[in-house]
Design a protein around this motif. Structure first.
Motif, PDB file in Angstrom:
ATOM      1  N   MET A 123       0.855  -1.173   0.000  1.00 59.81           N
ATOM      2  CA  MET A 123       0.000   0.000   0.000  1.00 59.81           C
ATOM      3  C   MET A 123       0.905   1.241   0.000  1.00 59.81           C
ATOM      4  N   ASN A 124       0.621   2.181  -0.894  1.00 57.41           N
ATOM      5  CA  ASN A 124       1.470   3.376  -0.965  1.00 57.41           C
ATOM      6  C   ASN A 124       1.043   4.422   0.069  1.00 57.41           C
ATOM      7  N   LYS A 125       1.844   5.435   0.166  1.00 53.07           N
ATOM      8  CA  LYS A 125       1.647   6.484   1.178  1.00 53.07           C
ATOM      9  C   LYS A 125       0.290   7.190   1.023  1.00 53.07           C
ATOM     10  N   GLU A 126      -0.090   7.511  -0.231  1.00 49.93           N
ATOM     11  CA  GLU A 126      -1.369   8.187  -0.481  1.00 49.93           C
ATOM     12  C   GLU A 126      -2.546   7.307  -0.077  1.00 49.93           C
ATOM     13  N   ALA A 127      -2.467   6.008  -0.353  1.00 49.55           N
ATOM     14  CA  ALA A 127      -3.546   5.085   0.003  1.00 49.55           C
ATOM     15  C   ALA A 127      -3.716   5.005   1.524  1.00 49.55           C
ATOM     16  N   ILE A 128      -2.611   4.952   2.243  1.00 46.90           N
ATOM     17  CA  ILE A 128      -2.653   4.909   3.710  1.00 46.90           C
ATOM     18  C   ILE A 128      -3.247   6.213   4.248  1.00 46.90           C
ATOM     19  N   TYR A 129      -2.804   7.321   3.674  1.00 48.66           N
ATOM     20  CA  TYR A 129      -3.328   8.628   4.088  1.00 48.66           C
ATOM     21  C   TYR A 129      -4.850   8.685   3.898  1.00 48.66           C
TER      22      TYR A 129
ATOM     23  N   GLU B 154      -6.975   6.202   3.689  1.00 53.03           N
ATOM     24  CA  GLU B 154      -7.603   5.235   4.592  1.00 53.03           C
ATOM     25  C   GLU B 154      -7.767   5.849   5.994  1.00 53.03           C
ATOM     26  N   LEU B 155      -6.701   6.434   6.513  1.00 52.39           N
ATOM     27  CA  LEU B 155      -6.755   7.025   7.846  1.00 52.39           C
ATOM     28  C   LEU B 155      -7.667   8.255   7.891  1.00 52.39           C
ATOM     29  N   LEU B 156      -7.588   9.083   6.874  1.00 53.82           N
ATOM     30  CA  LEU B 156      -8.424  10.279   6.825  1.00 53.82           C
ATOM     31  C   LEU B 156      -9.907   9.904   6.770  1.00 53.82           C
ATOM     32  N   THR B 157     -10.226   8.897   6.001  1.00 53.29           N
ATOM     33  CA  THR B 157     -11.616   8.432   5.906  1.00 53.29           C
ATOM     34  C   THR B 157     -12.105   7.925   7.254  1.00 53.29           C
ATOM     35  N   LEU B 158     -11.291   7.131   7.921  1.00 55.16           N
ATOM     36  CA  LEU B 158     -11.668   6.614   9.243  1.00 55.16           C
ATOM     37  C   LEU B 158     -11.906   7.749  10.231  1.00 55.16           C
ATOM     38  N   ARG B 159     -11.011   8.732  10.234  1.00 54.76           N
ATOM     39  CA  ARG B 159     -11.159   9.864  11.154  1.00 54.76           C
ATOM     40  C   ARG B 159     -12.431  10.654  10.846  1.00 54.76           C
ATOM     41  N   CYS B 160     -12.718  10.867   9.567  1.00 51.82           N
ATOM     42  CA  CYS B 160     -13.940  11.602   9.195  1.00 51.82           C
ATOM     43  C   CYS B 160     -15.186  10.826   9.585  1.00 51.82           C
ATOM     44  N   ARG B 161     -15.161   9.521   9.389  1.00 51.05           N
ATOM     45  CA  ARG B 161     -16.318   8.690   9.751  1.00 51.05           C
ATOM     46  C   ARG B 161     -16.589   8.750  11.248  1.00 51.05           C
TER      47      ARG B 161
ATOM     48  N   ARG C 232     -16.315   1.998   2.949  1.00 54.68           N
ATOM     49  CA  ARG C 232     -15.701   0.942   3.771  1.00 54.68           C
ATOM     50  C   ARG C 232     -14.206   0.805   3.496  1.00 54.68           C
ATOM     51  N   ASP C 233     -13.778   1.219   2.318  1.00 51.29           N
ATOM     52  CA  ASP C 233     -12.367   1.145   1.952  1.00 51.29           C
ATOM     53  C   ASP C 233     -11.883   2.565   1.690  1.00 51.29           C
ATOM     54  N   GLY C 234     -11.140   3.103   2.609  1.00 53.91           N
ATOM     55  CA  GLY C 234     -10.668   4.480   2.492  1.00 53.91           C
ATOM     56  C   GLY C 234      -9.790   4.731   1.285  1.00 53.91           C
ATOM     57  N   ARG C 235      -9.199   3.668   0.727  1.00 51.80           N
ATOM     58  CA  ARG C 235      -8.391   3.829  -0.483  1.00 51.80           C
ATOM     59  C   ARG C 235      -9.245   4.265  -1.667  1.00 51.80           C
TER      60      ARG C 235
END
Length: 182
Positions: free
Chosen positions: A1-7, A9-16, A67-70
Protein backbone atom coordinates in the motif's frame (compact mmCIF):
# COMPACT_ATOMS: atom_id res chain seq x y z
CA UNK A 1 0.00 0.00 0.00
CA UNK A 2 1.47 3.38 -0.96
CA UNK A 3 1.65 6.48 1.18
CA UNK A 4 -1.37 8.19 -0.48
CA UNK A 5 -3.55 5.09 0.00
CA UNK A 6 -2.65 4.91 3.71
CA UNK A 7 -3.33 8.63 4.09
CA UNK A 8 -6.77 8.28 2.46
CA UNK A 9 -7.60 5.24 4.59
CA UNK A 10 -6.76 7.03 7.85
CA UNK A 11 -8.42 10.28 6.83
CA UNK A 12 -11.62 8.43 5.91
CA UNK A 13 -11.67 6.61 9.24
CA UNK A 14 -11.16 9.86 11.15
CA UNK A 15 -13.94 11.60 9.20
CA UNK A 16 -16.32 8.69 9.75
CA UNK A 17 -15.72 9.08 13.49
CA UNK A 18 -16.68 12.76 13.33
CA UNK A 19 -13.19 14.19 13.83
CA UNK A 20 -13.56 17.88 12.90
CA UNK A 21 -9.82 18.31 12.32
CA UNK A 22 -10.04 15.46 9.79
CA UNK A 23 -12.87 17.23 7.96
CA UNK A 24 -10.78 20.37 7.79
CA UNK A 25 -7.84 18.36 6.49
CA UNK A 26 -10.04 16.59 3.92
CA UNK A 27 -11.38 19.82 2.48
CA UNK A 28 -7.97 21.51 2.47
CA UNK A 29 -6.35 18.53 0.77
CA UNK A 30 -9.02 18.04 -1.91
CA UNK A 31 -10.62 21.45 -2.50
CA UNK A 32 -8.24 22.72 -5.20
CA UNK A 33 -8.16 19.39 -7.01
CA UNK A 34 -11.93 19.01 -7.05
CA UNK A 35 -12.49 22.65 -7.93
CA UNK A 36 -10.20 22.40 -10.94
CA UNK A 37 -11.91 19.22 -12.12
CA UNK A 38 -15.42 20.64 -11.64
CA UNK A 39 -14.45 23.92 -13.30
CA UNK A 40 -13.47 22.02 -16.44
CA UNK A 41 -16.96 20.47 -16.54
CA UNK A 42 -19.30 23.33 -15.65
CA UNK A 43 -17.57 26.05 -17.60
CA UNK A 44 -17.44 28.93 -15.13
CA UNK A 45 -16.06 29.71 -11.72
CA UNK A 46 -19.31 30.57 -9.92
CA UNK A 47 -20.98 27.33 -10.95
CA UNK A 48 -17.84 25.44 -9.95
CA UNK A 49 -17.97 26.91 -6.43
CA UNK A 50 -21.67 26.02 -6.19
CA UNK A 51 -20.98 22.44 -7.24
CA UNK A 52 -18.04 22.18 -4.87
CA UNK A 53 -20.24 23.26 -1.98
CA UNK A 54 -22.84 20.65 -2.96
CA UNK A 55 -20.04 18.10 -3.20
CA UNK A 56 -18.87 18.77 0.35
CA UNK A 57 -22.43 18.42 1.64
CA UNK A 58 -22.79 15.08 -0.18
CA UNK A 59 -19.41 13.92 1.12
CA UNK A 60 -20.32 14.85 4.68
CA UNK A 61 -23.56 12.89 4.41
CA UNK A 62 -22.09 9.91 2.59
CA UNK A 63 -18.62 9.30 3.96
CA UNK A 64 -19.97 6.82 6.48
CA UNK A 65 -20.73 4.50 3.57
CA UNK A 66 -17.09 4.22 2.48
CA UNK A 67 -15.70 0.94 3.77
CA UNK A 68 -12.37 1.14 1.95
CA UNK A 69 -10.67 4.48 2.49
CA UNK A 70 -8.39 3.83 -0.48
CA UNK A 71 -11.48 4.45 -2.63
CA UNK A 72 -11.77 8.01 -1.28
CA UNK A 73 -10.22 9.77 -4.32
CA UNK A 74 -12.43 7.92 -6.82
CA UNK A 75 -15.50 8.50 -4.69
CA UNK A 76 -14.77 12.21 -4.32
CA UNK A 77 -14.30 12.62 -8.08
CA UNK A 78 -17.43 10.58 -8.84
CA UNK A 79 -19.49 12.67 -6.44
CA UNK A 80 -18.14 15.96 -7.82
CA UNK A 81 -18.56 14.76 -11.42
CA UNK A 82 -22.18 13.71 -10.94
CA UNK A 83 -23.09 17.02 -9.34
CA UNK A 84 -21.16 19.00 -11.98
CA UNK A 85 -22.92 17.15 -14.79
CA UNK A 86 -26.31 17.85 -13.19
CA UNK A 87 -25.41 21.55 -12.99
CA UNK A 88 -24.20 21.57 -16.60
CA UNK A 89 -27.33 19.77 -17.84
CA UNK A 90 -29.54 22.28 -16.06
CA UNK A 91 -27.87 25.07 -18.06
CA UNK A 92 -27.30 23.12 -21.30
CA UNK A 93 -30.03 20.45 -21.51
CA UNK A 94 -29.30 19.79 -25.18
CA UNK A 95 -25.72 18.72 -24.45
CA UNK A 96 -25.05 15.17 -23.38
CA UNK A 97 -21.38 14.33 -22.70
CA UNK A 98 -20.35 11.18 -24.51
CA UNK A 99 -17.10 9.30 -24.26
CA UNK A 100 -16.19 8.23 -27.77
CA UNK A 101 -15.37 4.55 -28.08
CA UNK A 102 -13.19 4.36 -31.17
CA UNK A 103 -10.39 2.04 -32.23
CA UNK A 104 -6.97 3.31 -31.19
CA UNK A 105 -4.44 3.20 -34.05
CA UNK A 106 -1.61 0.72 -33.55
CA UNK A 107 1.07 3.41 -33.34
CA UNK A 108 -0.40 5.97 -30.92
CA UNK A 109 1.06 9.45 -30.96
CA UNK A 110 2.11 10.19 -27.39
CA UNK A 111 4.44 13.17 -27.67
CA UNK A 112 4.99 15.32 -24.63
CA UNK A 113 3.34 18.74 -24.47
CA UNK A 114 5.36 19.82 -21.46
CA UNK A 115 7.06 22.65 -23.36
CA UNK A 116 3.78 24.48 -23.89
CA UNK A 117 2.93 27.07 -21.26
CA UNK A 118 0.27 26.27 -18.69
CA UNK A 119 -2.05 29.16 -19.66
CA UNK A 120 -2.46 27.90 -23.20
CA UNK A 121 -3.10 24.36 -21.99
CA UNK A 122 -5.92 25.61 -19.77
CA UNK A 123 -7.39 27.65 -22.63
CA UNK A 124 -7.18 24.69 -24.98
CA UNK A 125 -8.72 22.33 -22.41
CA UNK A 126 -11.73 24.63 -22.12
CA UNK A 127 -12.29 24.32 -25.88
CA UNK A 128 -12.35 20.51 -25.92
CA UNK A 129 -15.48 18.39 -25.75
CA UNK A 130 -16.56 17.69 -22.18
CA UNK A 131 -15.69 13.99 -22.32
CA UNK A 132 -12.16 14.83 -23.47
CA UNK A 133 -11.70 17.47 -20.76
CA UNK A 134 -12.75 14.99 -18.10
CA UNK A 135 -10.35 12.21 -19.03
CA UNK A 136 -7.41 14.54 -19.66
CA UNK A 137 -7.94 16.36 -16.37
CA UNK A 138 -8.22 13.14 -14.39
CA UNK A 139 -5.31 11.45 -16.16
CA UNK A 140 -2.70 14.19 -16.42
CA UNK A 141 -3.61 16.70 -13.76
CA UNK A 142 -4.97 14.34 -11.13
CA UNK A 143 -2.80 11.37 -12.11
CA UNK A 144 -5.58 8.78 -11.91
CA UNK A 145 -4.99 5.50 -13.71
CA UNK A 146 -7.08 4.44 -16.70
CA UNK A 147 -8.97 2.02 -14.45
CA UNK A 148 -9.68 4.69 -11.83
CA UNK A 149 -10.92 7.08 -14.53
CA UNK A 150 -13.16 4.32 -15.87
CA UNK A 151 -14.72 3.97 -12.43
CA UNK A 152 -15.19 7.73 -12.06
CA UNK A 153 -16.83 8.27 -15.46
CA UNK A 154 -18.62 4.92 -15.59
CA UNK A 155 -17.19 3.44 -18.81
CA UNK A 156 -14.88 0.49 -19.59
CA UNK A 157 -11.10 1.03 -19.36
CA UNK A 158 -10.76 0.47 -23.11
CA UNK A 159 -13.12 3.35 -23.76
CA UNK A 160 -11.04 5.57 -21.47
CA UNK A 161 -7.86 4.59 -23.36
CA UNK A 162 -9.52 5.43 -26.65
CA UNK A 163 -10.86 8.70 -25.33
CA UNK A 164 -7.44 9.65 -23.96
CA UNK A 165 -5.85 8.97 -27.33
CA UNK A 166 -8.31 11.17 -29.21
CA UNK A 167 -8.36 13.81 -26.49
CA UNK A 168 -4.56 14.15 -26.61
CA UNK A 169 -4.71 14.49 -30.39
CA UNK A 170 -7.43 17.15 -30.15
CA UNK A 171 -5.54 19.04 -27.44
CA UNK A 172 -2.31 18.91 -29.44
CA UNK A 173 -4.13 20.24 -32.53
CA UNK A 174 -5.65 23.12 -30.55
CA UNK A 175 -2.28 24.00 -29.04
CA UNK A 176 -0.66 24.01 -32.47
CA UNK A 177 -3.41 26.27 -33.82
CA UNK A 178 -2.91 28.60 -30.87
CA UNK A 179 0.84 28.70 -31.57
CA UNK A 180 0.31 29.60 -35.21
CA UNK A 181 -2.26 32.23 -34.31
CA UNK A 182 0.09 34.24 -32.05
Amino acid sequence: MNKEAIYCELLTLRCRRGDQAAWQELTEHWERRLFYFVRRIVGNEQDAWDVLQQTWIAVYKGIGGIRDGRALPKWLYQTARNLALMKRRSKHPEEIPQVVDEEIPAHGDDESISTVDVERIHQALDQLALAYREVLTLHFLRELSVWEIAEVVGVPPGTVKSCLYYAKRALRKLLEEMSYGK
